[in-house]
Design an enzyme around this catalytic site. Structure first.
Site, PDB file in Angstrom:
ATOM      1  N   SER A 129       0.815  -1.219   0.000  1.00  0.00           N
ATOM      2  CA  SER A 129       0.000   0.000   0.000  1.00  0.00           C
ATOM      3  C   SER A 129       0.848   1.269   0.000  1.00  0.00           C
ATOM      4  O   SER A 129       1.936   1.306   0.590  1.00  0.00           O
ATOM      5  CB  SER A 129      -0.890   0.027   1.234  1.00  0.00           C
ATOM      6  OG  SER A 129      -1.626  -1.151   1.320  1.00  0.00           O
ATOM      7  N   GLU A 244      -3.374 -14.381   1.259  1.00  0.00           N
ATOM      8  CA  GLU A 244      -3.588 -13.484   2.398  1.00  0.00           C
ATOM      9  C   GLU A 244      -5.051 -13.559   2.838  1.00  0.00           C
ATOM     10  O   GLU A 244      -5.365 -13.617   4.013  1.00  0.00           O
ATOM     11  CB  GLU A 244      -3.225 -12.041   2.003  1.00  0.00           C
ATOM     12  CG  GLU A 244      -3.415 -11.053   3.157  1.00  0.00           C
ATOM     13  CD  GLU A 244      -3.039  -9.613   2.796  1.00  0.00           C
ATOM     14  OE1 GLU A 244      -2.804  -9.319   1.617  1.00  0.00           O
ATOM     15  OE2 GLU A 244      -2.987  -8.791   3.722  1.00  0.00           O
ATOM     16  N   SER A 383     -10.432  -4.042   1.406  1.00  0.00           N
ATOM     17  CA  SER A 383     -11.621  -3.627   2.176  1.00  0.00           C
ATOM     18  C   SER A 383     -12.857  -4.433   1.767  1.00  0.00           C
ATOM     19  O   SER A 383     -12.883  -5.065   0.709  1.00  0.00           O
ATOM     20  CB  SER A 383     -11.878  -2.135   1.956  1.00  0.00           C
ATOM     21  OG  SER A 383     -12.386  -1.951   0.655  1.00  0.00           O
ATOM     22  N   GLU A 385     -15.745  -3.446   0.688  1.00  0.00           N
ATOM     23  CA  GLU A 385     -16.363  -3.033  -0.579  1.00  0.00           C
ATOM     24  C   GLU A 385     -15.611  -3.662  -1.753  1.00  0.00           C
ATOM     25  O   GLU A 385     -16.220  -4.105  -2.733  1.00  0.00           O
ATOM     26  CB  GLU A 385     -16.341  -1.497  -0.715  1.00  0.00           C
ATOM     27  CG  GLU A 385     -17.262  -0.759   0.258  1.00  0.00           C
ATOM     28  CD  GLU A 385     -16.695  -0.642   1.674  1.00  0.00           C
ATOM     29  OE1 GLU A 385     -15.531  -1.058   1.904  1.00  0.00           O
ATOM     30  OE2 GLU A 385     -17.407  -0.127   2.554  1.00  0.00           O
TER      31      GLU A 385
HETATM   32  C1  LIG Z   1      -4.194  -2.516  10.448  1.00  0.00           C
HETATM   33  C2  LIG Z   1      -3.753  -2.446   9.015  1.00  0.00           C
HETATM   34  C3  LIG Z   1      -2.655  -3.169   8.621  1.00  0.00           C
HETATM   35  C4  LIG Z   1      -2.204  -3.083   7.295  1.00  0.00           C
HETATM   36  N1  LIG Z   1      -1.054  -3.734   6.950  1.00  0.00           N
HETATM   37  C5  LIG Z   1      -0.567  -3.570   5.686  1.00  0.00           C
HETATM   38  C6  LIG Z   1       0.701  -4.127   5.336  1.00  0.00           C
HETATM   39  O1  LIG Z   1       1.383  -4.770   6.155  1.00  0.00           O
HETATM   40  N2  LIG Z   1       1.154  -3.917   4.088  1.00  0.00           N
HETATM   41  C7  LIG Z   1       0.456  -3.216   3.138  1.00  0.00           C
HETATM   42  O2  LIG Z   1       0.908  -3.104   2.025  1.00  0.00           O
HETATM   43  N3  LIG Z   1      -0.740  -2.652   3.453  1.00  0.00           N
HETATM   44  C8  LIG Z   1      -1.262  -2.810   4.692  1.00  0.00           C
HETATM   45  N4  LIG Z   1      -2.464  -2.231   5.039  1.00  0.00           N
HETATM   46  C9  LIG Z   1      -3.158  -1.384   4.048  1.00  0.00           C
HETATM   47  C10 LIG Z   1      -4.444  -1.972   3.513  1.00  0.00           C
HETATM   48  O3  LIG Z   1      -4.215  -3.001   2.603  1.00  0.00           O
HETATM   49  C11 LIG Z   1      -5.242  -0.806   2.897  1.00  0.00           C
HETATM   50  O4  LIG Z   1      -5.591   0.077   3.948  1.00  0.00           O
HETATM   51  C12 LIG Z   1      -6.463  -1.259   2.161  1.00  0.00           C
HETATM   52  O5  LIG Z   1      -6.122  -1.922   0.979  1.00  0.00           O
HETATM   53  C13 LIG Z   1      -7.401  -0.060   1.821  1.00  0.00           C
HETATM   54  O6  LIG Z   1      -6.697   0.925   1.160  1.00  0.00           O
HETATM   55  P1  LIG Z   1      -6.726   2.471   1.646  1.00  0.00           P
HETATM   56  O7  LIG Z   1      -6.485   2.502   3.101  1.00  0.00           O
HETATM   57  O8  LIG Z   1      -5.813   3.228   0.758  1.00  0.00           O
HETATM   58  O9  LIG Z   1      -8.230   2.931   1.428  1.00  0.00           O
HETATM   59  P2  LIG Z   1      -8.883   3.387   0.041  1.00  0.00           P
HETATM   60  O10 LIG Z   1      -8.494   2.423  -1.025  1.00  0.00           O
HETATM   61  O11 LIG Z   1      -8.585   4.823  -0.172  1.00  0.00           O
HETATM   62  O12 LIG Z   1     -10.419   3.202   0.353  1.00  0.00           O
HETATM   63  C14 LIG Z   1     -11.195   4.164   1.067  1.00  0.00           C
HETATM   64  C15 LIG Z   1     -12.656   3.703   1.071  1.00  0.00           C
HETATM   65  O13 LIG Z   1     -13.155   3.615  -0.282  1.00  0.00           O
HETATM   66  C16 LIG Z   1     -13.674   2.330  -0.554  1.00  0.00           C
HETATM   67  N5  LIG Z   1     -13.363   1.939  -1.938  1.00  0.00           N
HETATM   68  C17 LIG Z   1     -12.171   2.039  -2.554  1.00  0.00           C
HETATM   69  N6  LIG Z   1     -12.258   1.558  -3.808  1.00  0.00           N
HETATM   70  C18 LIG Z   1     -13.540   1.153  -3.994  1.00  0.00           C
HETATM   71  C19 LIG Z   1     -14.256   0.549  -5.095  1.00  0.00           C
HETATM   72  N7  LIG Z   1     -13.634   0.272  -6.244  1.00  0.00           N
HETATM   73  N8  LIG Z   1     -15.551   0.236  -4.910  1.00  0.00           N
HETATM   74  C20 LIG Z   1     -16.179   0.504  -3.725  1.00  0.00           C
HETATM   75  N9  LIG Z   1     -15.559   1.086  -2.663  1.00  0.00           N
HETATM   76  C21 LIG Z   1     -14.255   1.382  -2.791  1.00  0.00           C
HETATM   77  C22 LIG Z   1     -12.950   1.412   0.418  1.00  0.00           C
HETATM   78  O14 LIG Z   1     -13.711   0.241   0.698  1.00  0.00           O
HETATM   79  C23 LIG Z   1     -12.829   2.302   1.656  1.00  0.00           C
HETATM   80  O15 LIG Z   1     -14.016   2.267   2.398  1.00  0.00           O
HETATM   81  C24 LIG Z   1      -2.927  -2.307   6.352  1.00  0.00           C
HETATM   82  C25 LIG Z   1      -4.064  -1.603   6.747  1.00  0.00           C
HETATM   83  C26 LIG Z   1      -4.472  -1.653   8.072  1.00  0.00           C
HETATM   84  C27 LIG Z   1      -5.689  -0.866   8.450  1.00  0.00           C
END
Ligand SMILES: Cc1cc2nc3c(=O)[nH]c(=O)nc-3n(C[C@H](O)[C@H](O)[C@H](O)COP(=O)(O)OP(=O)(O)OC[C@H]3O[C@@H](n4cnc5c(N)ncnc54)[C@H](O)[C@@H]3O)c2cc1C
Length: 398
Positions: A129, A244, A383, A385
């Site tokens: 990410s 995963e 997520s 969604e």
């Molecule tokens: C506790 C924790 C541990 C993590 N550990 C790691 C790790 O070790 N390595 C790593 O690489 N990442 C890690 N992550 C990151 C995680 O994979 C991302 O947070 C996740 O993929 C969501 O991306 P974002 O936070 O950028 O949210 P965004 O992608 O910006 O999403 C924001 C909102 O929009 C919604 N959304 C986005 N796209 C769509 C769509 N196409 N259709 C409908 N809704 C949508 C999402 O569901 C969410 O509600 C971790 C996250 C957390 C919270």
């Protein structure tokens, strides 16, 4: 699929249970039961114990360190492991990177990296990410530009779990901006001690340090650390994310929490008697248990299919979505059952070297931390969604 355990499976369960109970050191057990913060050396100690027993990588091929257990035995082991008051074995190396290396790595890469993954001497983190590239991972921008036999990496990763413990990171980087975004991504293994890497902590709502930002400033990574072909890293990423998602279902762990909750509710008094006897609580628990059972059966069916085909299907998204929702609901039910104890939660008391006493029984401290952390379960690993989109497209064919 027959879900009744045979006599030999029951004997196997006894053997696993006996071993795990006697193998977990008292100091570690006390820490886990009282909800204290787990350090990397705690994690590594438990990892080493399982490795020395030959039980650290049950799903791997036997010749490479797997156990050769049947699907049922693996399932029994997972259940017993989650019942043991021991540190959680982090999934990044054995469950995530290991299968990718075995599928896409060269023989040289396997020889170099598999031993450290198996014996736990190398701790890995996942650098996927980025700010602006979470759900839409393919829009990631951290760049890797060829310079002789190295790539020069620049950019930023975020939400990197346990980067502050990690010796190495497996990362997705952009090696081309031509064509579709997915076609310009490569899968690199990066030594975290390389010059130009900075790790900054992010504190989470449970008061702990699991997450980080990682910055890359002209970090040199040998081309030989690339898994698969240049610009073909997306195939490795998709393969890894399937693994995963099955790993995040957490059925045995949730069953374990439910069982503790049942015991706790028997001692919790309400004006109508023990909480465990009140109709609304009984109904809630029974519904949770029934849904968990349904998930367990679905997971076993998916595992059986995986064993036959060698691949995790898009159904992994169903497991991830339903499993994490249940994790949240069970921890919520536990917090409700705690009543006023939940108010007195003091996360600082759980930190290493804290001299503050925890309030209430260990179950409470631990469960509250879990409750807070579980808010993230429907986000990490993709997520809710996004899982729904995968299910709609690849399972329902919409
Ligand atoms: C506790 C924790 C541990 C993590 N550990 C790691 C790790 O070790 N390595 C790593 O690489 N990442 C890690 N992550 C990151 C995680 O994979 C991302 O947070 C996740 O993929 C969501 O991306 P974002 O936070 O950028 O949210 P965004 O992608 O910006 O999403 C924001 C909102 O929009 C919604 N959304 C986005 N796209 C769509 C769509 N196409 N259709 C409908 N809704 C949508 C999402 O569901 C969410 O509600 C971790 C996250 C957390 C919270």
């Amino acid at each position: 699929m027959d879900l009744e355990l045979t006599k030999s499976d029951r004997a196997f369960r006894e053997e696993v249970r006996d071993f795990l109970q006697q193998a977990i050191p008292d100091t570690l057990q006390d820490k886990v039961l009282s909800g204290k913060e787990i350090t990397r050396s705690d994690h590594d100690l438990w990892f080493k114990i399982l490795y020395e027993k030959g039980w650290i990588a049950p799903s791997w091929p036997k010749a490479l360190g797997g156990t050769g257990w049947s699907l049922t035995q693996r399932y029994i082991f997972d259940q017993e492991l989650s019942r043991t008051p021991a540190p959680l074995i982090m999934p990044f190396s054995i469950r995530m990177l290991g299968p990718v290396l075995l599928e896409f790595g060269t023989n040289e890469q396997k020889e170099r990296f598999i031993p450290g993954i198996l014996d736990g001497s190398t701790f890995w983190c996942q650098g996927f990410s980025e700010p602006g590239a979470g759900s839409d991972l393919a829009s990631l921008r951290t760049s890797a530009v060829r310079d002789g036999d190295d790539y020069v990496v620049n950019g930023q990763k975020i939400w990197t779990s346990y980067a502050h413990w990690a010796d190495w990171m497996f990362a997705l980087v952009r090696t081309s901006s031509e064509g579709r975004p997915q076609e310009g991504i490569s899968f690199l293994l990066i030594d975290m001690s390389s010059p130009g890497i900075e790790v900054r902590p992010i504190m989470t709502i449970d008061g702990h340090h699991h997450l980080n930002e990682v910055f890359f400033n002209d970090v040199r990574v040998p081309v030989g650390n690339r898994i698969g072909e240049e610009n073909k890293g997306w195939a490795c990423a998709k393969f890894l994310l399937g693994h995963e998602r099955t790993g995040l279902t957490g059925v045995a762990e949730t069953q374990n929490l439910l069982q503790h909750l049942r015991i706790f509710a028997e001692t919790r008094q309400t004006p109508y008697g023990p909480l465990s006897e009140t109709p609304s609580f009984k109904r809630k628990l029974t519904l949770l248990e029934t849904r968990l059972k349904a998930l367990e059966i679905t997971e076993l069916q998916c595992l059986a299919r995986e064993e036959q085909t060698g691949h995790v299907g898009p159904e992994a998204s169903i497991l991830k979505m339903v499993g994490t929702k249940l994790q949240q609901e069970v921890s919520e039910a536990a917090v409700e059952a705690m009543g006023e104890y939940a108010n007195a939660h003091a996360p600082g008391s759980q930190l290493e070297n804290a001299n503050e006493e925890s309030i209430g029984p260990g179950f409470i401290t631990k469960t509250l931390t879990l409750f807070f952390f579980r808010r993230a379960a429907t986000i990490y690993g993709g997520s809710d969604e996004v899982q729904r989109n995968v299910i709609a497209k690849h399972v329902l064919g919409l």
